[in-house]
Design an enzyme around this catalytic site. Structure first.
Site, short mmCIF file in Angstrom:
data_model
loop_
_atom_site.label_atom_id
_atom_site.label_comp_id
_atom_site.label_asym_id
_atom_site.label_seq_id
_atom_site.Cartn_x
_atom_site.Cartn_y
_atom_site.Cartn_z
N LYS A 38 0.84 -1.21 0.00
CA LYS A 38 0.00 0.00 0.00
C LYS A 38 0.87 1.25 0.00
O LYS A 38 2.09 1.16 0.20
CB LYS A 38 -0.94 -0.04 1.20
CG LYS A 38 -0.22 -0.02 2.54
CD LYS A 38 -1.14 -0.48 3.67
CE LYS A 38 -0.47 -0.32 5.01
NZ LYS A 38 -1.20 -1.02 6.08
N TYR A 53 16.83 30.31 7.39
CA TYR A 53 15.62 31.03 7.77
C TYR A 53 15.53 31.24 9.29
O TYR A 53 15.80 30.32 10.06
CB TYR A 53 14.38 30.26 7.32
CG TYR A 53 14.07 30.40 5.86
CD1 TYR A 53 13.85 31.66 5.30
CD2 TYR A 53 14.01 29.28 5.03
CE1 TYR A 53 13.56 31.79 3.94
CE2 TYR A 53 13.71 29.40 3.69
CZ TYR A 53 13.49 30.66 3.16
OH TYR A 53 13.21 30.79 1.83
C1 LIG Z 1 -0.41 -2.00 6.69
C2 LIG Z 1 -0.92 -3.31 7.09
C3 LIG Z 1 -0.04 -4.38 7.30
C4 LIG Z 1 1.46 -4.22 7.26
O1 LIG Z 1 1.90 -3.58 8.43
P1 LIG Z 1 3.48 -3.37 8.68
O2 LIG Z 1 3.58 -2.84 10.05
O3 LIG Z 1 3.94 -2.39 7.68
O4 LIG Z 1 4.11 -4.69 8.51
C5 LIG Z 1 -0.59 -5.60 7.59
N1 LIG Z 1 -1.92 -5.78 7.68
C6 LIG Z 1 -2.80 -4.78 7.50
C7 LIG Z 1 -4.25 -5.04 7.61
C8 LIG Z 1 -2.33 -3.50 7.20
O5 LIG Z 1 -3.19 -2.51 7.03
#
Ligand SMILES: *Cc1c(COP(=O)(O)O)cnc(C)c1O
Length: 358
Positions: free
Chosen positions: A35, A255
């Site tokens: 994602k 800045y």
């Molecule tokens: C994002 C997510 C993961 C992965 O989590 P990490 O901490 O990046 O390993 C696994 N399961 C679900 C449902 C998620 O939303």
């Protein structure tokens, strides 16, 4: 010449991290979570490197579309599931599994015009109170899903941990107990573990693990870098010095004059700033690599530039390579200074940064 600021994505590191996850969870299948554009590393690039995964987890149907368009035929799971009636047709067309976590989605499925059965992951809330049906409703929701002709029979049972990055905490034990009580007697595979679950909770590995951050070499564990956990960083964010100057004691830098030189010093200006995704909040004194030497940032990070105290790197000059994070400098070091996680920094690289694959 184009701007020197670039994010090098180490595809070999992605594969190595996947192998480490497989060694840690040898009996589990791996859903590689990609994602947020592969945690900022580039969705298609990451998925191609991780073709050895058993499935991909995405947060948007548009990501599933991109993966299919890139020719990836692995199982894909939409982690938040459908939220409009049209999503069901798209799930079918793309052959994407859907997480079902809320009653509103059961209503969508109730009026589903039908078609090939959709594979469903039934998500239970076992204590995080984000997504998921109340765990006590597991059997009832499961039965309702099983009765729908548009839903495939092999429903995966899943939950998500809130505190698995605390390897000794009691919250994860409580969530596991809650899950096991809720699903007792129900058929189907189980999926509980994110990255920290893979690394710290072997009893939670079950049929499917769902690592995200660990694949990219990122740590969610406070006080530990990805390297500490045996992972390899998959991104190096680098640039160059485009100016070097000697300033007198009392000179203010950048800045707001937020940093005042306590003595005569040499300052390097690097072509990177918050416009590239470097956190302005990291403030003065953040470690940064100049050549092979650790130096410190001084003053406020600006949009395109930042200043570096070159007292530890006297040989540096215009054109010297600078590494903001990655190989040689853990992203967690910068993240800690900016009060955040490496995850957020990796996701925050902006579009003007050139991506290079190695
Ligand atoms: C994002 C997510 C993961 C992965 O989590 P990490 O901490 O990046 O390993 C696994 N399961 C679900 C449902 C998620 O939303």
């Amino acid at each position: 010449m184009s701007r020197a600021t670039s994010a090098t994505i180490h595809t070999d590191a992605l594969r190595q991290n996947l192998q480490l996850i497989r060694r840690r969870a040898p009996s589990s299948r791996v859903m590689a979570v990609v994602k947020a554009d592969g945690y900022g590393h580039g969705l298609e690039r990451v998925a191609r490197a991780l073709q050895g995964a058993d499935a991909f987890g995405v947060a948007a149907l548009s990501d599933a579309e991109r993966l299919r368009a890139a020719g990836l035929s692995q199982r894909i799971v939409l982690l938040s599931g459908p939220d409009e009636p049209d999503d069901l047709a798209l799930l079918r067309r793309l052959q994407v599994d859907a997480v079902i976590h809320h009653a509103s989605q059961l209503q969508l499925l109730d009026v589903d015009p039908g078609g090939a059965p959709i594979r469903v992951w039934l998500k239970l809330d076992t204590g995080m109170h984000r997504l998921g049906f109340p765990a006590v409703d597991a059997a009832q929701v499961h039965a309702r899903l099983r009765a729908l002709p548009g839903v495939a029979d092999d429903i995966v049972l899943m939950t998500h941990f809130a505190c698995s990055d605390e390897f000794s905490g009691s919250a994860t034990h409580a969530q596991m107990r809650c899950f096991d009580d809720a699903v007792r007697g129900l058929p189907g595979e189980h999926s509980l573990s994110n990255s920290a679950g893979v690394l710290g909770w072997p009893e939670a590995h079950r049929h499917w693990v769902r690592p995200g951050g660990a694949l990219y070499g990122l740590s969610a564990v406070e006080g530990q870098t990805g390297l500490d956990l045996g992972l390899v960083p998959a991104m190096t964010l680098s640039t160059r010095l485009i100016s070097v100057k000697d300033v007198e004691a009392g000179a203010s830098i950048g800045y707001g004059g937020a940093f005042v030189a306590p003595a005569a010093m040499r300052i390097g200006i690097a072509a990177i700033g918050y416009g590239d995704g470097y956190p302005r909040h990291a403030g003065s004194g953040c470690p940064i690599l100049v050549g092979n030497t650790i130096a410190r940032t001084v003053g406020r990070v600006s949009m395109d530039l930042m200043a570096i105290d070159l007292s530890t790197a006297p040989e540096a000059g215009v054109g010297s390579p600078v590494i903001a994070w990655g190989r040689g400098l853990p992203i967690e070091t910068v993240a800690a200074k900016a009060d955040t996680l490496g995850y957020e920094l990796a996701c925050g690289i902006t579009r003007r940064v050139r991506f290079i694959e190695d």
